[in-house]
Design an enzyme around this catalytic site. Sequence first.
Site, PDB file in Angstrom:
ATOM      1  CB  THR A   1      -8.077  12.951   4.007  1.00  0.00           C
ATOM      2  OG1 THR A   1      -7.018  13.328   3.127  1.00  0.00           O
ATOM      3  CG2 THR A   1      -9.383  12.952   3.210  1.00  0.00           C
ATOM      4  CG  ASP A   2      -4.072  16.625   3.380  1.00  0.00           C
ATOM      5  OD1 ASP A   2      -4.503  15.588   2.825  1.00  0.00           O
ATOM      6  OD2 ASP A   2      -2.864  16.924   3.380  1.00  0.00           O
ATOM      7  CD  GLU A   3      -5.916  12.831  -1.076  1.00  0.00           C
ATOM      8  OE1 GLU A   3      -6.752  12.625  -1.962  1.00  0.00           O
ATOM      9  OE2 GLU A   3      -4.918  12.124  -0.897  1.00  0.00           O
TER      10      GLU A   3
ATOM     11  CE1 TYR B   1     -10.001   8.399   0.885  1.00  0.00           C
ATOM     12  CE2 TYR B   1      -8.562  10.201   0.155  1.00  0.00           C
ATOM     13  CZ  TYR B   1      -9.040   9.365   1.156  1.00  0.00           C
ATOM     14  OH  TYR B   1      -8.574   9.508   2.443  1.00  0.00           O
TER      15      TYR B   1
ATOM     16  CE  LYS C   1     -12.088  10.132   4.843  1.00  0.00           C
ATOM     17  NZ  LYS C   1     -12.307   9.090   5.892  1.00  0.00           N
TER      18      LYS C   1
HETATM   19  P1  NAD Z   1      -6.560   1.587   4.876  1.00  0.00           P
HETATM   20  O1  NAD Z   1      -7.077   1.451   3.482  1.00  0.00           O
HETATM   21  O2  NAD Z   1      -5.194   1.117   5.190  1.00  0.00           O
HETATM   22  O3  NAD Z   1      -7.546   0.848   5.894  1.00  0.00           O
HETATM   23  C1  NAD Z   1      -8.929   0.929   5.789  1.00  0.00           C
HETATM   24  C2  NAD Z   1      -9.542  -0.124   6.702  1.00  0.00           C
HETATM   25  O4  NAD Z   1     -10.974   0.003   6.616  1.00  0.00           O
HETATM   26  C3  NAD Z   1      -9.211  -1.565   6.296  1.00  0.00           C
HETATM   27  O5  NAD Z   1      -8.870  -2.324   7.424  1.00  0.00           O
HETATM   28  C4  NAD Z   1     -10.498  -2.081   5.675  1.00  0.00           C
HETATM   29  O6  NAD Z   1     -10.676  -3.481   5.830  1.00  0.00           O
HETATM   30  C5  NAD Z   1     -11.537  -1.291   6.464  1.00  0.00           C
HETATM   31  N1  NAD Z   1     -12.798  -1.155   5.722  1.00  0.00           N
HETATM   32  C6  NAD Z   1     -12.972  -0.773   4.430  1.00  0.00           C
HETATM   33  N2  NAD Z   1     -14.275  -0.812   4.103  1.00  0.00           N
HETATM   34  C7  NAD Z   1     -14.946  -1.212   5.228  1.00  0.00           C
HETATM   35  C8  NAD Z   1     -16.325  -1.412   5.527  1.00  0.00           C
HETATM   36  N3  NAD Z   1     -17.272  -1.249   4.595  1.00  0.00           N
HETATM   37  N4  NAD Z   1     -16.658  -1.787   6.775  1.00  0.00           N
HETATM   38  C9  NAD Z   1     -15.698  -1.986   7.730  1.00  0.00           C
HETATM   39  N5  NAD Z   1     -14.386  -1.815   7.490  1.00  0.00           N
HETATM   40  C10 NAD Z   1     -14.005  -1.416   6.262  1.00  0.00           C
HETATM   41  O7  NAD Z   1      -6.740   3.121   5.224  1.00  0.00           O
HETATM   42  P2  NAD Z   1      -5.785   4.099   6.060  1.00  0.00           P
HETATM   43  O8  NAD Z   1      -4.733   4.613   5.169  1.00  0.00           O
HETATM   44  O9  NAD Z   1      -5.424   3.434   7.327  1.00  0.00           O
HETATM   45  O10 NAD Z   1      -6.802   5.292   6.350  1.00  0.00           O
HETATM   46  C11 NAD Z   1      -7.658   5.239   7.481  1.00  0.00           C
HETATM   47  C12 NAD Z   1      -8.499   6.500   7.519  1.00  0.00           C
HETATM   48  O11 NAD Z   1      -7.657   7.637   7.606  1.00  0.00           O
HETATM   49  C13 NAD Z   1      -9.361   6.706   6.275  1.00  0.00           C
HETATM   50  O12 NAD Z   1     -10.605   7.198   6.669  1.00  0.00           O
HETATM   51  C14 NAD Z   1      -8.604   7.736   5.467  1.00  0.00           C
HETATM   52  O13 NAD Z   1      -9.488   8.523   4.691  1.00  0.00           O
HETATM   53  C15 NAD Z   1      -7.954   8.559   6.573  1.00  0.00           C
HETATM   54  N6  NAD Z   1      -6.661   9.198   6.223  1.00  0.00           N
HETATM   55  C16 NAD Z   1      -5.663   8.476   5.671  1.00  0.00           C
HETATM   56  C17 NAD Z   1      -4.431   9.094   5.410  1.00  0.00           C
HETATM   57  C18 NAD Z   1      -3.272   8.333   4.834  1.00  0.00           C
HETATM   58  O14 NAD Z   1      -2.229   8.949   4.526  1.00  0.00           O
HETATM   59  N7  NAD Z   1      -3.329   7.011   4.687  1.00  0.00           N
HETATM   60  C19 NAD Z   1      -4.260  10.446   5.741  1.00  0.00           C
HETATM   61  C20 NAD Z   1      -5.331  11.152   6.288  1.00  0.00           C
HETATM   62  C21 NAD Z   1      -6.522  10.510   6.539  1.00  0.00           C
HETATM   63  O1  DAU Z   2      -3.258  13.493   2.075  1.00  0.00           O
HETATM   64  C1  DAU Z   2      -3.855  12.434   2.739  1.00  0.00           C
HETATM   65  C2  DAU Z   2      -4.090  11.285   1.783  1.00  0.00           C
HETATM   66  O2  DAU Z   2      -2.817  10.714   1.508  1.00  0.00           O
HETATM   67  C3  DAU Z   2      -5.053  10.236   2.327  1.00  0.00           C
HETATM   68  O3  DAU Z   2      -6.324  10.806   2.477  1.00  0.00           O
HETATM   69  C4  DAU Z   2      -5.147   9.031   1.380  1.00  0.00           C
HETATM   70  O4  DAU Z   2      -5.954   8.026   1.953  1.00  0.00           O
HETATM   71  C5  DAU Z   2      -3.745   8.498   1.171  1.00  0.00           C
HETATM   72  O5  DAU Z   2      -3.777   7.420   0.264  1.00  0.00           O
HETATM   73  C6  DAU Z   2      -2.819   9.589   0.644  1.00  0.00           C
HETATM   74  O6  DAU Z   2      -3.225   9.994  -0.683  1.00  0.00           O
HETATM   75  P1  DAU Z   2      -2.151  10.269  -1.852  1.00  0.00           P
HETATM   76  O7  DAU Z   2      -2.835  10.098  -3.137  1.00  0.00           O
HETATM   77  O8  DAU Z   2      -1.426  11.544  -1.623  1.00  0.00           O
HETATM   78  O9  DAU Z   2      -1.116   9.061  -1.533  1.00  0.00           O
HETATM   79  P2  DAU Z   2      -0.343   8.053  -2.512  1.00  0.00           P
HETATM   80  O10 DAU Z   2       0.645   7.316  -1.675  1.00  0.00           O
HETATM   81  O11 DAU Z   2      -1.279   7.255  -3.353  1.00  0.00           O
HETATM   82  O12 DAU Z   2       0.447   9.038  -3.474  1.00  0.00           O
HETATM   83  C7  DAU Z   2       1.369   9.979  -2.943  1.00  0.00           C
HETATM   84  C8  DAU Z   2       1.937  10.762  -4.124  1.00  0.00           C
HETATM   85  O13 DAU Z   2       2.755   9.877  -4.901  1.00  0.00           O
HETATM   86  C9  DAU Z   2       0.877  11.280  -5.071  1.00  0.00           C
HETATM   87  O14 DAU Z   2       1.282  12.553  -5.544  1.00  0.00           O
HETATM   88  C10 DAU Z   2       0.854  10.281  -6.212  1.00  0.00           C
HETATM   89  C11 DAU Z   2       2.285   9.778  -6.254  1.00  0.00           C
HETATM   90  N1  DAU Z   2       2.476   8.358  -6.671  1.00  0.00           N
HETATM   91  C12 DAU Z   2       1.734   7.410  -6.042  1.00  0.00           C
HETATM   92  C13 DAU Z   2       1.876   6.081  -6.390  1.00  0.00           C
HETATM   93  C14 DAU Z   2       1.034   5.003  -5.736  1.00  0.00           C
HETATM   94  C15 DAU Z   2       3.421   8.034  -7.625  1.00  0.00           C
HETATM   95  O15 DAU Z   2       4.121   8.916  -8.163  1.00  0.00           O
HETATM   96  N2  DAU Z   2       3.579   6.717  -7.953  1.00  0.00           N
HETATM   97  C16 DAU Z   2       2.827   5.734  -7.398  1.00  0.00           C
HETATM   98  O16 DAU Z   2       3.000   4.538  -7.778  1.00  0.00           O
END
Ligand code: NAD
Ligand code: DAU
Length: 344
Positions: free
Chosen positions: A128-130, A155, A159
């Site tokens: 992730t970019d985070e 988190y 990562k």
């Molecule tokens: P998500 O939370 O929707 O899904 C995570 C999945 O992992 C779930 O199906 C869960 O059951 C499984 N999991 C959790 N713990 C586990 C374990 N111990 N063993 C096996 N499976 C397990 O997550 P997402 O948003 O789809 O993110 C997927 C990946 O992409 C993550 O690694 C996250 O860091 C990365 N990522 C997410 C975003 C985003 O915006 N959501 C952006 C950039 C990178």
């Molecule tokens: O940048 C990549 C990341 O994006 C991934 O690595 C993470 O897994 C993914 O969850 C996401 O992280 P963020 O924290 O940016 O996403 P989230 O949707 O939780 O929040 C987006 C923005 O919105 C953040 O600035 C917090 C704000 N927010 C979030 C929630 C849940 C609110 O203002 N209200 C809310 O209820």
Amino acid sequence: MARKKILVTGGAGFIGGNFVQYMVNKYPQYDIYNLDLLTYAGDLTKHRNFEQKKNYHFIKVDIADRGKIMSVFKKEKFDYITHFAAESHVDRSITDPEIFVRTNVLGTQVLLDAAKQINIEKFVHVSTDEVYGELDFDPTTFFTEETPLQPNSPYSASKAASDLLVRAYHETYGLPVNITRCSNNYGPFHFPEKLIPLTISRVLNEEMVPVYGDGKNIRDWLHVIDHCAAIDLVLHKGIHGEVYNVGGHNERTNLEVVKTIINTLGKSEELIKFVADRLGHDKRYAIDPSKLENLGWKPTYSFETGIAQTINWYLDNKWWWEQIISGEYKEYFDKQYSLKAKVN
Ligand code: NAD
Ligand code: DAU
């Protein structure tokens, strides 16, 4: 062409789930193995139309369970690994960091050890970019692959730790790895604890939408299918050991995102409720994707086309998200947001 075996960890979650479907459809000559523990964030109903497909397989295992992972790898000789499984929600990492270390750090290390024992062609670690921390509001600054890692939340720290392990297994053992660092995803099957699906589901139910702080924090949004295409490209064409940033230059403040959804659905902006800010809330993320573009990737969705597609998907697929928000999620929401209201 020989059949390839691809392990997708976390294939019951949001991005992994979209990736499984993308790969099953695109590569009938590959066998796709979805390995997932099915935590609160994972569900298989999203794959209900895929269960019959001959090239789709499911394995329920915890990636941090060394014994079980080693048994899986003894049985199946994977050619490729795409590693998505993780605890992924920043807010949950603030209240309960430990599971993030177990799954994201230990789980990744177990998979790397397992991969080291077989002759894999590629291990793509989906990060992730985070991990880069935050940018200020100067619109000319971006995260590049050379930006130092400065994670701010439990988190992103977990990562970043996993990224460093992946790098170390390449440097030390020559494991053929890539790391991708993507910006915020959105699209179908996004779990409604995250900003966009939380807003869509709550606006549709005419419930208040919580915006943290002043709503001016910026995220760089990418449609999940564009992320899947990026990982497919890196899997097949990425240079071993390289990091690739993924993002489409779609920067929006949180307030802009929430207002776009409310206005598209024709509801009142009075639904917006400003609540206490997230602890350590990163100000801005923005990706420079030029390295990946040079490899041949470009996104297909703008934010406008992507958010319209996503809102329509949530309108058409209430069966999926209504089952989620009526279960244990309700308890999570009440606890998470009553705390915020109190701090206010
Ligand atoms: P998500 O939370 O929707 O899904 C995570 C999945 O992992 C779930 O199906 C869960 O059951 C499984 N999991 C959790 N713990 C586990 C374990 N111990 N063993 C096996 N499976 C397990 O997550 P997402 O948003 O789809 O993110 C997927 C990946 O992409 C993550 O690694 C996250 O860091 C990365 N990522 C997410 C975003 C985003 O915006 N959501 C952006 C950039 C990178
Ligand atoms: O940048 C990549 C990341 O994006 C991934 O690595 C993470 O897994 C993914 O969850 C996401 O992280 P963020 O924290 O940016 O996403 P989230 O949707 O939780 O929040 C987006 C923005 O919105 C953040 O600035 C917090 C704000 N927010 C979030 C929630 C849940 C609110 O203002 N209200 C809310 O209820």
